[in-house]
Each structure stands twice: as structure tokens, then as C-alpha cells.
Design a protein around this motif. Structure first.
Motif, short mmCIF file in Angstrom:
data_model
loop_
_atom_site.label_atom_id
_atom_site.label_comp_id
_atom_site.label_asym_id
_atom_site.label_seq_id
_atom_site.Cartn_x
_atom_site.Cartn_y
_atom_site.Cartn_z
N VAL A 149 11.65 114.91 5.70
CA VAL A 149 11.12 116.24 5.97
C VAL A 149 9.79 116.41 5.25
O VAL A 149 9.61 115.94 4.12
CB VAL A 149 12.13 117.31 5.49
N TYR A 158 0.50 126.03 7.72
CA TYR A 158 1.96 126.09 7.84
C TYR A 158 2.35 126.88 9.08
O TYR A 158 1.91 128.00 9.28
CB TYR A 158 2.54 126.76 6.59
N ALA A 165 15.88 115.74 3.40
CA ALA A 165 15.14 116.89 2.87
C ALA A 165 15.39 116.98 1.37
O ALA A 165 16.16 116.22 0.79
CB ALA A 165 15.60 118.17 3.57
N ASP A 168 10.55 122.83 9.59
CA ASP A 168 9.72 121.63 9.52
C ASP A 168 9.66 120.94 10.88
O ASP A 168 10.64 120.93 11.63
CB ASP A 168 10.32 120.67 8.48
N SER A 169 8.52 120.34 11.17
CA SER A 169 8.31 119.71 12.48
C SER A 169 9.31 118.59 12.76
O SER A 169 9.57 118.28 13.93
CB SER A 169 6.90 119.15 12.58
#
Length: 404
Positions: A144, A25, A52, A151-152
Motif C-alpha cells: 500500500v 492525495y 499495509a 489507496d490506489s
């Protein structure tokens, strides 16, 4: 490298939450922004919808994509994790990204990935945006991975931000209160971009209201606004709220796309055919009826287990496996004591030893046998079941993946 060698390199050489958990992470978006710049910022050339939430992200993303496909658009869909093949994560109109594109993308950028120690997830997000931009999609639905704020995927400015619901999951990263988790999910809300909330609680609603106000974003609570319940190709009871979320999101998107009521209805009905979504209250056998589902936290399992109790059956069997960071004291009390359990370990390094699961389950009055694998557990359940029994397979996405 060929496709399998490329995947092996991606999975084995780089940190990956699916295999490692916490160590994969990342705490900020520095790497993703660096990669996006390296690729020429493909995310800026693609219209996006950002989704998300704790549960229902994949279903909601797939339903939105399906409706847009029915309306005649070329639709990219990025979801995670995959069940059978990595390419499930990146699709256009339901067709998976080609092996050749994956291999070429990694080969072209491998030295950059190694030099900057990019994670599996960061690389995959870059791959998705690069593919969607080069394929000239009309719109891309972006799910997400975890949380939202960090988050990327959170480098996009979408047409609409969607948050399905808030429950307790990944608390070691996102916080252990609903307010804290809502704050992380609300991190996808962007200035002047409308936001649709699927479900809310007394704890989470003020978080969304405050963030939307700060961003001057129009806020829609789908559960209050959408009254009609549409038929859907996804049959889980939990889709009730996801469908409302989709209907409200589509309503917002009508200012950007030409979407009819017929497109909406067809998109919901044909979501599995249009997007290839798997593992959501999916029946894989009859007599006995066998259902597998990827619900894996208290919020999702509670709804699924209630739905099981509404089924007609003589005996109930569970093929159950989990990952080792799952809070068993939250999920195990939800399971019925009058059922037969086959405990197993999903075949990933994060899988919890079946003996430990068996011992912990016994504390909550759940009885059954320990099996050496998911497939053995399923075979054993089938062997002892009669035609009118019911078998449920779940506890983890990875358990379902091994059966499908």
C-alpha cells in the motif's frame, strides 16, 4: 519520449505525493477503477498479497516476496517510494521492470492519463498490474502507498491482507488518533479474505476485530501466534515484529503455495539479495561505522535510536534531514542531546529548509551545523569522525536516497 523524458513527464506533469504532499492525495478510487477497466482489469488475473501499515510495509513485502522466490515461484513485487530509480518500485524476482516497458506503457496510455488527470501513483499502480499480468507472475506482493481504504492499490482481492502496525504518520490524511488510522489501514480487509496483523495496541485491536467480523475474515495476530525468531538479512531491531508478521502470512499462504520451512528460512536470510531492498539499517562505511535507515516517524525512529544506543562508539554523529510536513515536536525529542548534528535539506520540493530544522532542533537541545546539501552533510560528518565513531544518516527516505 525516451526513458528519462518519460519519467520527467510522469514526475513533473502530474500530481505526486512525493513532490507535492496533500494536493496529490485522491479521496476515492474512481480514477484507479477507471484505469483498471481501460487496461482490461489486469489486477483480476494476478494472485496478490496486500500489505499495509505505518512502518515496515516495504521490509515485510520484500521478505514475503523473497520466501516465495525461494519456493520457486515467479513473484512480482510492487513497493514505494523508490530510492534511486523509479523502476525499483516494480520488480519480478528482484529484477526491475525494463525501461522499455515503462516507456511503452506511458506512450500507449498517455492520452488517457491526460484526459482523466490521473495522478503519478494511479498511473504507477496501473503500470505494475499491467506488467505483472503480461509477465504471467505466479503471485504479486503489493505494498500500500498510504493508508489503505482509499489507496490506489485497494482494487485487488488478495489471498491474504497484511497490516504491519499502526503509528502516527500522514495524520493530515489518515486521522490523528490510532483508532482513526487503524480504520483507514483496515480498509484493505476484504470479505472472506484472511488478515494478518503484525502489532496491535489496546486502541487498534478492536478496530481490526470489528472489521474482520464484518467481512467474515479469519483474523491472525502474529505477535501472539509466532514464537520463533528467525535470522534475517535485514538487521534493524524493528524487523523483530516484521519477521513474525511474515511467518504468519506465509503460514496462511501455505494453503495456496508449496512453501517449506527451508524456503522460509532462506527467504528471510537472503531477502536483500533476492529483492534488492535498500536503506533498512544498511551499513555503507566502516571505521567509522555509517548506518543509513529510512525510518522517518516517531514509531520507527524510536526503535532505530534505541538500537544506536546499543552500538559501541566514541562519538555519535547524525546527518539529519526531513520533509516539511513532518511533526518535529514528535520526532526531535527522541534524538540524543550528546551527539553532533549535520542538518540538511533533501533535494525535493517538500524538503524542510535545513536552517529551520536547525532552529527547531535547538529547542530540544540538539546542536550542530547547517549544511547546503545531504552530500555535504555526510562529507562533513566523515571529516570530523574518528575510526571508532558512529554516523547515522536518516530522518527521511529522500535523505537516504541521496547517499546510496
Amino acid at each position: 519520449m525516451n526513458y528519462q523524458q518519460t519519467l520527467y513527464w510522469m514526475f513533473a506533469q502530474l500530481p505526486m505525493y512525493q513532490q507535492q504532499g496533500a494536493s496529490a492525495y485522491k479521496k476515492d478510487l474512481t480514477n484507479t477503477l477507471l484505469l483498471a477497466k481501460h487496461l482490461g482489469n489486469p489486477e483480476r488475473t494476478v494472485k496478490c498479497i496486500h500489505v499495509a501499515g505505518t512502518n515496515g510495509k516495504g521490509s515485510t513485502s520484500s521478505m514475503i516476496a523473497s520466501v516465495l522466490q525461494e519456493a520457486g515461484y515467479k513473484v512480482g513485487l510492487y513497493t514505494s517510494p523508490h530510492l534511486k530509480d523509479f523502476r525499483e518500485r516494480i520488480k519480478i524476482n528482484g529484477i526491475e521492470i525494463s525501461e522499455d516497458f515503462v516507456v511503452g506503457f506511458i506512450a500507449d496510455n498517455q492520452s488517457f492519463f491526460e484526459e482523466n488527470q490521473l495522478s503519478f501513483f494511479e498511473m504507477t499502480v496501473g503500470l505494475a498490474f499491467d506488467y505483472f499480468a503480461k509477465s504471467k507472475v505466479d503471485v504479486a506482493v503489493i505494498e500500500v502507498g498510504m493508508g489503505g481504504r482509499l489507496d490506489s492499490t485497494n482494487i485487488i482481492t488478495p489471498l491474504v491482507s497484511v497490516i504491519t502496525n499502526i503509528g502516527f504518520d500522514h495524520t493530515q490524511f489518515l486521522g490523528n488518533t490510532l483508532e482513526a488510522i487503524a480504520y483507514e489501514k483496515a480498509g484493505i480487509i476484504k470479505p472472506n479474505v484472511p488478515v494478518v496483523i503484525g502489532e496491535y495496541t489496546n486502541e487498534t485491536k478492536p478496530v481490526f476485530v470489528a472489521k474482520a467480523k464484518e467481512c467474515a475474515s479469519q483474523l491472525y495476530f502474529a505477535s501472539d501466534l509466532v514464537k520463533e525468531d528467525y535470522p534475517c538479512g535485514l538487521l534493524g531491531d524493528y524487523q523483530f515484529h516484521n519477521k513474525k508478521t511474515v511467518v504468519q502470512a506465509i503460514e496462511v499462504l501455505k494453503s495456496h503455495f508449496n512453501i517449506s520451512e527451508t524456503n522460509l528460512k532462506s527467504g528471510l536470510l537472503h531477502v536483500v539479495k533476492n529483492t534488492g531492498l535498500l536503506g533498512r539499517w544498511q551499513q555503507i562505511h566502516s571505521n567509522p561505522k555509517v548506518i543509513c535507515d529510512t525510518a522517518h516517524n516517531g514509531h520507527g525512529l524510536k526503535i532505530v535510536l534505541n538500537q544506536i544506543q546499543n552500538e559501541n562508539f566514541e562519538r555519535l554523529h547524525f546527518v539529519l534531514g526531513v520533509v516539511n510536513d513532518k511533526d518535529l515536536d514528535i520526532i526531535l525529542p527522541l534524538f540524543p542531546k550528546n551527539a553532533n548534528y549535520f542538518f540538511c535539506k533533501p533535494n525535493v520540493s517538500r524538503g524542510l529548509d535545513a536552517k529551520i530544522l536547525h532552529q527547531k532542533a535547538a529547542d530540544y537541545g540538539l546542536k550542530g551545523k547547517v549544511c547546503d546539501s545531504v552530500s555535504e552533510a555526510y562529507a562533513s560528518a566523515l571529516q570530523v569522525s574518528k575510526e571508532k565513531d558512529f554516523i547515522y544518516i536518516g530522518g527521511s527516505t529522500f535523505v537516504v536516497a541521496e547517499i546510496l
